[in-house]
Design an enzyme around this catalytic site. Sequence first.
Site, PDB file in Angstrom:
ATOM      1  N   LYS A 128     -39.219 -28.236  37.406  1.00 12.65           N
ATOM      2  CA  LYS A 128     -40.262 -27.370  37.983  1.00 12.65           C
ATOM      3  C   LYS A 128     -39.743 -26.514  39.134  1.00 12.65           C
ATOM      4  CE  LYS A 128     -42.209 -29.399  34.806  1.00 12.65           C
ATOM      5  NZ  LYS A 128     -42.012 -28.770  33.480  1.00 12.65           N
TER       6      LYS A 128
ATOM      7  N   ASP B 176     -45.582 -24.107  31.784  1.00 15.04           N
ATOM      8  CA  ASP B 176     -46.290 -25.381  31.683  1.00 15.04           C
ATOM      9  C   ASP B 176     -46.326 -26.058  33.057  1.00 15.04           C
ATOM     10  OD1 ASP B 176     -45.787 -28.568  29.986  1.00 15.04           O
ATOM     11  OD2 ASP B 176     -47.641 -27.505  30.488  1.00 15.04           O
ATOM     12  N   ASN B 177     -47.285 -26.951  33.255  1.00 19.47           N
ATOM     13  CA  ASN B 177     -47.320 -27.846  34.421  1.00 19.47           C
ATOM     14  C   ASN B 177     -47.495 -27.168  35.761  1.00 19.47           C
ATOM     15  OD1 ASN B 177     -44.677 -29.082  32.577  1.00 19.47           O
ATOM     16  ND2 ASN B 177     -46.593 -30.242  32.730  1.00 19.47           N
TER      17      ASN B 177
ATOM     18  N   ASP C 186     -40.605 -24.846  30.797  1.00 18.15           N
ATOM     19  CA  ASP C 186     -41.041 -26.241  30.733  1.00 18.15           C
ATOM     20  C   ASP C 186     -39.918 -27.177  31.158  1.00 18.15           C
ATOM     21  OD1 ASP C 186     -42.358 -28.478  28.147  1.00 18.15           O
ATOM     22  OD2 ASP C 186     -42.792 -28.311  30.302  1.00 18.15           O
TER      23      ASP C 186
ATOM     24  N   GLU D 147     -50.831 -33.483  29.403  1.00 13.55           N
ATOM     25  CA  GLU D 147     -50.734 -33.980  28.026  1.00 13.55           C
ATOM     26  C   GLU D 147     -51.177 -35.446  27.921  1.00 13.55           C
ATOM     27  OE1 GLU D 147     -48.323 -32.250  29.533  1.00 13.55           O
ATOM     28  OE2 GLU D 147     -46.479 -33.365  29.702  1.00 13.55           O
TER      29      GLU D 147
HETATM   30  O1  76T Z   1     -40.569 -32.504  34.668  1.00 14.10           O
HETATM   31  C1  76T Z   1     -41.006 -32.217  33.568  1.00 14.10           C
HETATM   32  N1  76T Z   1     -40.237 -31.604  32.639  1.00 14.10           N
HETATM   33  C2  76T Z   1     -38.882 -31.166  32.961  1.00 14.10           C
HETATM   34  C3  76T Z   1     -37.791 -32.178  32.797  1.00 14.10           C
HETATM   35  C4  76T Z   1     -37.934 -33.492  33.236  1.00 14.10           C
HETATM   36  C5  76T Z   1     -36.859 -34.376  33.098  1.00 14.10           C
HETATM   37  C6  76T Z   1     -35.656 -33.978  32.558  1.00 14.10           C
HETATM   38  C7  76T Z   1     -35.522 -32.684  32.130  1.00 14.10           C
HETATM   39  C8  76T Z   1     -34.197 -32.280  31.575  1.00 14.10           C
HETATM   40  N2  76T Z   1     -34.234 -31.012  30.881  1.00 14.10           N
HETATM   41  C9  76T Z   1     -33.800 -29.867  31.490  1.00 14.10           C
HETATM   42  C10 76T Z   1     -33.466 -29.845  32.832  1.00 14.10           C
HETATM   43  C11 76T Z   1     -32.991 -28.671  33.409  1.00 14.10           C
HETATM   44  C12 76T Z   1     -32.840 -27.535  32.629  1.00 14.10           C
HETATM   45  N3  76T Z   1     -32.362 -26.283  32.919  1.00 14.10           N
HETATM   46  N4  76T Z   1     -32.390 -25.548  31.759  1.00 14.10           N
HETATM   47  C13 76T Z   1     -32.869 -26.288  30.786  1.00 14.10           C
HETATM   48  C14 76T Z   1     -33.163 -27.573  31.286  1.00 14.10           C
HETATM   49  C15 76T Z   1     -33.646 -28.735  30.702  1.00 14.10           C
HETATM   50  C16 76T Z   1     -36.580 -31.786  32.246  1.00 14.10           C
HETATM   51  C17 76T Z   1     -42.403 -32.586  33.196  1.00 14.10           C
HETATM   52  C18 76T Z   1     -43.009 -33.661  33.866  1.00 14.10           C
HETATM   53  C19 76T Z   1     -44.308 -34.057  33.552  1.00 14.10           C
HETATM   54  C20 76T Z   1     -44.946 -35.190  34.283  1.00 14.10           C
HETATM   55  C21 76T Z   1     -44.209 -36.335  34.553  1.00 14.10           C
HETATM   56  C22 76T Z   1     -44.797 -37.398  35.224  1.00 14.10           C
HETATM   57  C23 76T Z   1     -46.139 -37.315  35.616  1.00 14.10           C
HETATM   58  F1  76T Z   1     -46.722 -38.365  36.244  1.00 14.10           F
HETATM   59  C24 76T Z   1     -46.871 -36.171  35.346  1.00 14.10           C
HETATM   60  C25 76T Z   1     -46.273 -35.108  34.682  1.00 14.10           C
HETATM   61  C26 76T Z   1     -45.035 -33.391  32.544  1.00 14.10           C
HETATM   62  C27 76T Z   1     -44.434 -32.309  31.886  1.00 14.10           C
HETATM   63  O2  76T Z   1     -45.111 -31.624  30.916  1.00 14.10           O
HETATM   64  C28 76T Z   1     -43.128 -31.900  32.205  1.00 14.10           C
HETATM   65  O3  76T Z   1     -42.593 -30.824  31.544  1.00 14.10           O
HETATM   66 MG    MG Z   2     -44.163 -29.756  30.534  1.00 16.73          MG
END
Ligand code: 76T
Ligand code: MG
Length: 215
Positions: A144, A169-170, A141, A199
């Site tokens: 992506k 997810d996603n 998650d 979600e």
């Molecule tokens: O992008 C997403 N999630 C990931 C994410 C995103 C930002 C920051 C982090 C920083 N955390 C991170 C990074 C790198 C990493 N490497 N190892 C661990 C680790 C941890 C992670 C996401 C987006 C949407 C979404 C947005 C907008 C929209 F219109 C529709 C849908 C819905 C989701 O359910 C999502 O999950």
């Molecule tokens: Mg997600």
Amino acid sequence: TRTSRPQRILKAVQTKATVGDPQSVITAIDHFCRHREWAMNVGDEKGSILDSVVNEVSPVTVLELGTYCGYSTVRIARLLPPGACVITLEFNPDYAAIARQVIKWSGLEDKVQLVEGASGDWIPWMKEHFGVQAFDLVFLDHWKERYLPDTKLLEECGLIQKGTVLLADNVICPGTPDYLEYVRNSPHYNSQYYRSHLEYTKAEDGLEKSVFLGY
Ligand SMILES: O=C(NCc1cccc(CNc2ccc3[nH]ncc3c2)c1)c1cc(-c2ccc(F)cc2)cc(O)c1O
Ligand SMILES: [Mg+2]
């Protein structure tokens, strides 16, 4: 300066949820994100699918890539028996700081190892640092575009063995096309799509469950 969205999510937990009651933490976050501010938690609809996969796998060791505010960490950890644990990786230190407090509020800190850092840096150290043989369940998650390279890295590091379940997810929104193509076409995975919604919205999204069949 303004509070951040994760800080407002934590405040909702601390004002609406009961300490030591994981379900009340989940309910408080879902209510806040549905009625106040959208946030990228896996949410209640996909979260129920996550719950059913966790119950089906009955994992002893879980890897979660992408903690955010700890919503799915709490969903997973609340279903784990004593002795089982979830290792969750979070790259963003602000998210990690909030997640620690959400996990603590839920009373599940003994079942969770939150690691601050990037998947690519930490996966090669999992065996040595955490004494992990292989993961029973991996919940993807995080960024992506990292789903596919990290899956290949987990394979190379011997952290995915026959029977390991990957739950992503996603896979529709935002989408992970290269990952989907890989797990759906690989002879080493048995993959199935669980259709759902992004979600707190009506947009289509879903989870892809892929079982590793061994080499
Ligand atoms: O992008 C997403 N999630 C990931 C994410 C995103 C930002 C920051 C982090 C920083 N955390 C991170 C990074 C790198 C990493 N490497 N190892 C661990 C680790 C941890 C992670 C996401 C987006 C949407 C979404 C947005 C907008 C929209 F219109 C529709 C849908 C819905 C989701 O359910 C999502 O999950
Ligand atoms: Mg997600």
